[in-house]
Design a protein around this motif. Structure first.
Motif, PDB file in Angstrom:
ATOM      1  N   ASN A  95       0.834  -1.205   0.000  1.00 57.93           N
ATOM      2  CA  ASN A  95       0.000   0.000   0.000  1.00 57.93           C
ATOM      3  C   ASN A  95       0.869   1.255   0.000  1.00 57.93           C
ATOM      4  OD1 ASN A  95      -2.409   1.561   0.168  1.00 57.93           O
ATOM      5  ND2 ASN A  95      -1.990   1.836   2.351  1.00 57.93           N
ATOM      6  N   ARG A  96       1.970   1.228   0.746  1.00 59.48           N
ATOM      7  CA  ARG A  96       2.861   2.391   0.766  1.00 59.48           C
ATOM      8  C   ARG A  96       3.483   2.631  -0.604  1.00 59.48           C
ATOM      9  NH1 ARG A  96       5.947   1.604   6.577  1.00 59.48           N
ATOM     10  NH2 ARG A  96       4.111   2.006   7.861  1.00 59.48           N
ATOM     11  N   TRP A  97       3.848   1.548  -1.295  1.00 59.27           N
ATOM     12  CA  TRP A  97       4.402   1.700  -2.650  1.00 59.27           C
ATOM     13  C   TRP A  97       3.351   2.266  -3.596  1.00 59.27           C
ATOM     14  CZ3 TRP A  97       9.171   1.876  -4.268  1.00 59.27           C
ATOM     15  CH2 TRP A  97      10.167   1.228  -3.556  1.00 59.27           C
ATOM     16  N   LEU A  98       2.140   1.708  -3.549  1.00 64.78           N
ATOM     17  CA  LEU A  98       1.094   2.115  -4.484  1.00 64.78           C
ATOM     18  C   LEU A  98       0.585   3.527  -4.226  1.00 64.78           C
ATOM     19  CD1 LEU A  98      -0.897  -1.223  -4.748  1.00 64.78           C
ATOM     20  CD2 LEU A  98       0.778  -0.289  -6.359  1.00 64.78           C
ATOM     21  N   SER A  99       0.635   3.976  -2.967  1.00 61.66           N
ATOM     22  CA  SER A  99       0.153   5.321  -2.654  1.00 61.66           C
ATOM     23  C   SER A  99       1.228   6.385  -2.852  1.00 61.66           C
ATOM     24  CB  SER A  99      -0.362   5.376  -1.217  1.00 61.66           C
ATOM     25  OG  SER A  99       0.711   5.186  -0.306  1.00 61.66           O
ATOM     26  N   GLY A 100       2.452   5.975  -3.146  1.00 62.98           N
ATOM     27  CA  GLY A 100       3.524   6.940  -3.392  1.00 62.98           C
ATOM     28  C   GLY A 100       4.275   7.371  -2.158  1.00 62.98           C
ATOM     29  N   SER A 101       4.091   6.710  -1.041  1.00 65.43           N
ATOM     30  CA  SER A 101       4.791   7.078   0.189  1.00 65.43           C
ATOM     31  C   SER A 101       6.296   6.880   0.087  1.00 65.43           C
ATOM     32  CB  SER A 101       4.266   6.259   1.374  1.00 65.43           C
ATOM     33  OG  SER A 101       2.916   6.552   1.606  1.00 65.43           O
ATOM     34  N   TYR A 102       6.734   5.982  -0.754  1.00 66.19           N
ATOM     35  CA  TYR A 102       8.157   5.702  -0.885  1.00 66.19           C
ATOM     36  C   TYR A 102       8.817   6.517  -1.998  1.00 66.19           C
ATOM     37  CZ  TYR A 102       7.695   1.623   2.188  1.00 66.19           C
ATOM     38  OH  TYR A 102       7.477   0.788   3.246  1.00 66.19           O
TER      39      TYR A 102
END
Length: 69
Positions: free
Chosen positions: A46-53
């Protein structure tokens, strides 16, 4: 005469150093490596897909002005 039931000793590969889960820091499991559970794996996805990284990028305005000329 040597005992025929003895097998030659096989070289055993050393175990990988235990790595904590990058989400909750609990010990990782083999099934979900490098995470400890499916929940932590989903949190990371989810963090990858939401752009958090995403790596923040600062635009250099002076270079942009030079390119326009």
């Amino acid at each position: 005469m040597a005992d025929e039931t003895e097998k030659p000793s096989a070289t055993v590969a050393p175990l990988r150093k235990a790595v904590p889960c990058p989400i909750c820091r609990r010990p990782s499991s083999r099934e979900h490596y490098p995470f400890c559970s499916n929940r932590c794996r989903d949190v990371d996805l989810n963090r990858w897909l939401s752009g958090s990284y995403a790596i923040p990028v600062a635009d250099d305005e002076t270079k942009a002005d030079e390119d326009d000329r």
